[in-house]
Design an enzyme around this catalytic site. Sequence first.
Site, PDB file in Angstrom:
ATOM      1  N   ARG A  46      11.186   4.035 -12.100  1.00  0.00           N
ATOM      2  CA  ARG A  46      10.472   5.053 -11.309  1.00  0.00           C
ATOM      3  C   ARG A  46      11.342   6.275 -11.005  1.00  0.00           C
ATOM      4  O   ARG A  46      10.874   7.405 -11.054  1.00  0.00           O
ATOM      5  CB  ARG A  46       9.960   4.442 -10.009  1.00  0.00           C
ATOM      6  N   ASP A 157      -2.059   8.818   3.936  1.00  0.00           N
ATOM      7  CA  ASP A 157      -1.087   8.159   3.066  1.00  0.00           C
ATOM      8  C   ASP A 157       0.197   8.985   3.120  1.00  0.00           C
ATOM      9  O   ASP A 157       0.174  10.162   3.498  1.00  0.00           O
ATOM     10  CB  ASP A 157      -1.604   8.080   1.623  1.00  0.00           C
TER      11      ASP A 157
HETATM   12  C1  LIG Z   1      -1.099  -0.647  -2.695  1.00  0.00           C
HETATM   13  S1  LIG Z   1      -1.681   0.833  -1.956  1.00  0.00           S
HETATM   14  C2  LIG Z   1      -3.056   0.216  -1.016  1.00  0.00           C
HETATM   15  C3  LIG Z   1      -4.236   1.149  -1.060  1.00  0.00           C
HETATM   16  C4  LIG Z   1      -5.486   0.642  -0.319  1.00  0.00           C
HETATM   17  N1  LIG Z   1      -5.227   0.474   1.097  1.00  0.00           N
HETATM   18  C5  LIG Z   1      -5.995  -0.623  -0.932  1.00  0.00           C
HETATM   19  O1  LIG Z   1      -5.813  -1.719  -0.358  1.00  0.00           O
HETATM   20  O2  LIG Z   1      -6.587  -0.564  -2.024  1.00  0.00           O
HETATM   21  C6  LIG Z   1      -0.435   1.115  -0.708  1.00  0.00           C
HETATM   22  C7  LIG Z   1      -0.400   2.553  -0.201  1.00  0.00           C
HETATM   23  O3  LIG Z   1       0.452   2.583   0.958  1.00  0.00           O
HETATM   24  C8  LIG Z   1       1.139   3.816   0.951  1.00  0.00           C
HETATM   25  N2  LIG Z   1       2.355   3.732   1.796  1.00  0.00           N
HETATM   26  C9  LIG Z   1       3.503   3.050   1.561  1.00  0.00           C
HETATM   27  N3  LIG Z   1       4.394   3.258   2.536  1.00  0.00           N
HETATM   28  C10 LIG Z   1       3.794   4.076   3.440  1.00  0.00           C
HETATM   29  C11 LIG Z   1       4.202   4.658   4.684  1.00  0.00           C
HETATM   30  N4  LIG Z   1       5.424   4.440   5.196  1.00  0.00           N
HETATM   31  N5  LIG Z   1       3.324   5.457   5.343  1.00  0.00           N
HETATM   32  C12 LIG Z   1       2.086   5.678   4.828  1.00  0.00           C
HETATM   33  N6  LIG Z   1       1.640   5.176   3.662  1.00  0.00           N
HETATM   34  C13 LIG Z   1       2.484   4.376   2.973  1.00  0.00           C
HETATM   35  C14 LIG Z   1       1.445   4.041  -0.523  1.00  0.00           C
HETATM   36  O4  LIG Z   1       1.712   5.404  -0.793  1.00  0.00           O
HETATM   37  C15 LIG Z   1       0.195   3.500  -1.198  1.00  0.00           C
HETATM   38  O5  LIG Z   1      -0.715   4.521  -1.508  1.00  0.00           O
END
Ligand SMILES: C[S@@+](CC[C@H](N)C(=O)[O-])C[C@H]1O[C@@H](n2cnc3c(N)ncnc32)[C@H](O)[C@@H]1O
Length: 284
Positions: A46, A157
């Site tokens: 990445r 996000d």
């Molecule tokens: C696996 S996705 C889940 C998306 C959706 N909630 C679902 O279940 O389909 C996880 C998301 O969490 C976000 N994320 C990770 N760390 C974060 C943080 N510290 N603050 C806000 N968002 C975060 C990532 O950018 C990513 O888009």
Amino acid sequence: MEQEAKDITGREFVFTESDFSEIRNIILEKVGISISDHKKNMIYSRISRRIRKLGFVSFKEYIAYLKSEKGSEEVVDFINAITTNLTKFFREEHHFEHMYDESLPYCFSKNASSKRLRIWSAGCSSGMEPYTIAMVLDRFMNQNKIFGWDIKILATDIDTNMLDKGKSGIYKLGDKESIPPKYSSYYRSDEKNDEIHMSEKLKNLIFFKQLNLIEEWPMKGPFDIIFCRNVVIYFNKDTRNRIFNKYADLLPESNFLYIGHSENLYEVSHRFKLEGRTTYRKIK
Ligand SMILES: C[S@@+](CC[C@H](N)C(=O)[O-])C[C@H]1O[C@@H](n2cnc3c(N)ncnc32)[C@H](O)[C@@H]1O
């Protein structure tokens, strides 16, 4: 030059144990995610995209840049490169059935005098989660002839690329496979460009904003329903504890929280009661 840039494992950029450890610390500090030992290859692949783009030859150079004043803007791209954005429409569909059958009837009846409803999709990735919420909500309102309410879905996000995608409301044609046919009026298929376009009605309900869950939250709430699914999996216990207690502060008593399929609130927060599969209600 090309030869000099290879590390001992024969890869394009020099990546040592101490680089890995520095990157892990930066991720923990900025995103709250703990990266385990076996994620070294994932981190390499990445971050190497960023290193290639910026024209550096090693992780060391990249890390120094990231920490420097000049590299402060790189932090956004660094975070975007690290996050895992896997999502889909109607992911964990049982939550949306529960929402239609239980939480929406409860919230519309509870808020009948204010006619105000707020739903938060925290960690919304590219927006398929908030668009799913919007489809279910709009269908519920049509079926129950509910009009004239002040309704907003907040979708947040940390990853700005994902938020841009959500704002565009454009997804791949194949993504519609997970949308049940009864919701087909909420998007338009553009076969020529291999895309679907979400309806303006849904787009107008959703407000995409950047928010890092481990930093300060500007919103005061209250929210009627919160979704935080598959986001905190790699956060440490203290961080999860803090985040879920803040959700409890923003939810009125008996209101709803949906979390991801592999998560639970055991030893994380005592302020919720399990209502069903990964479905909670705030108790105190
Ligand atoms: C696996 S996705 C889940 C998306 C959706 N909630 C679902 O279940 O389909 C996880 C998301 O969490 C976000 N994320 C990770 N760390 C974060 C943080 N510290 N603050 C806000 N968002 C975060 C990532 O950018 C990513 O888009």
